[in-house]
Design an enzyme around this catalytic site. Sequence first.
Site, mmCIF file in Angstrom:
data_model
loop_
_atom_site.group_PDB
_atom_site.id
_atom_site.type_symbol
_atom_site.label_atom_id
_atom_site.label_comp_id
_atom_site.label_asym_id
_atom_site.label_seq_id
_atom_site.Cartn_x
_atom_site.Cartn_y
_atom_site.Cartn_z
ATOM 1 N N TYR A 81 0.889 -1.120 0.008
ATOM 2 C CA TYR A 81 -0.148 0.025 0.296
ATOM 3 C C TYR A 81 0.839 1.381 -0.091
ATOM 4 C CZ TYR A 81 -3.481 3.450 1.654
ATOM 5 O OH TYR A 81 -4.138 4.502 1.836
ATOM 6 N N LYS A 85 1.914 3.820 -3.106
ATOM 7 C CA LYS A 85 1.809 5.253 -2.954
ATOM 8 C C LYS A 85 2.727 6.010 -3.280
ATOM 9 C CE LYS A 85 -1.271 6.474 0.137
ATOM 10 N NZ LYS A 85 -2.257 7.381 -0.736
#
Length: 125
Positions: A81, A85
């Site tokens: 995650y 990003k």
Amino acid sequence: FIFIFSAYVAGEQEGLILEKQYRMGETLNGVSGLDIFTEKKLLEDTLEHLSSHNCSKEHIRKTMKDLGIQRARTFGWPNTYVFTKAMGEMLLGDMKRNVPLVIIRPAIVTSTFKEPFPGWIEGVR
């Protein structure tokens, strides 16, 4: 250009974390060799290999998830995650050319004020 992310690109660092944009190839742990296009190719090649060997969807899902976590941790991020990003920010910074770029990283994202209706929120993490 304004891009809104969340504050979690810094991984699990403690203490004062300066708000700075990640540069292409920059890692949390200082390990060199992060190339977004190489990472993408590795994932595509692995997926193609698994698919060509008629692996089950569950085996493919687990293998790809494990590979993503392993690659994220190689460069200092705790999970895919925050790794993806950070790579997204790197790509934006690299591709912006002469366009001013502001990345906003709110620590908390809550429900909407009006649209599509008051209190609406997409997903909960």
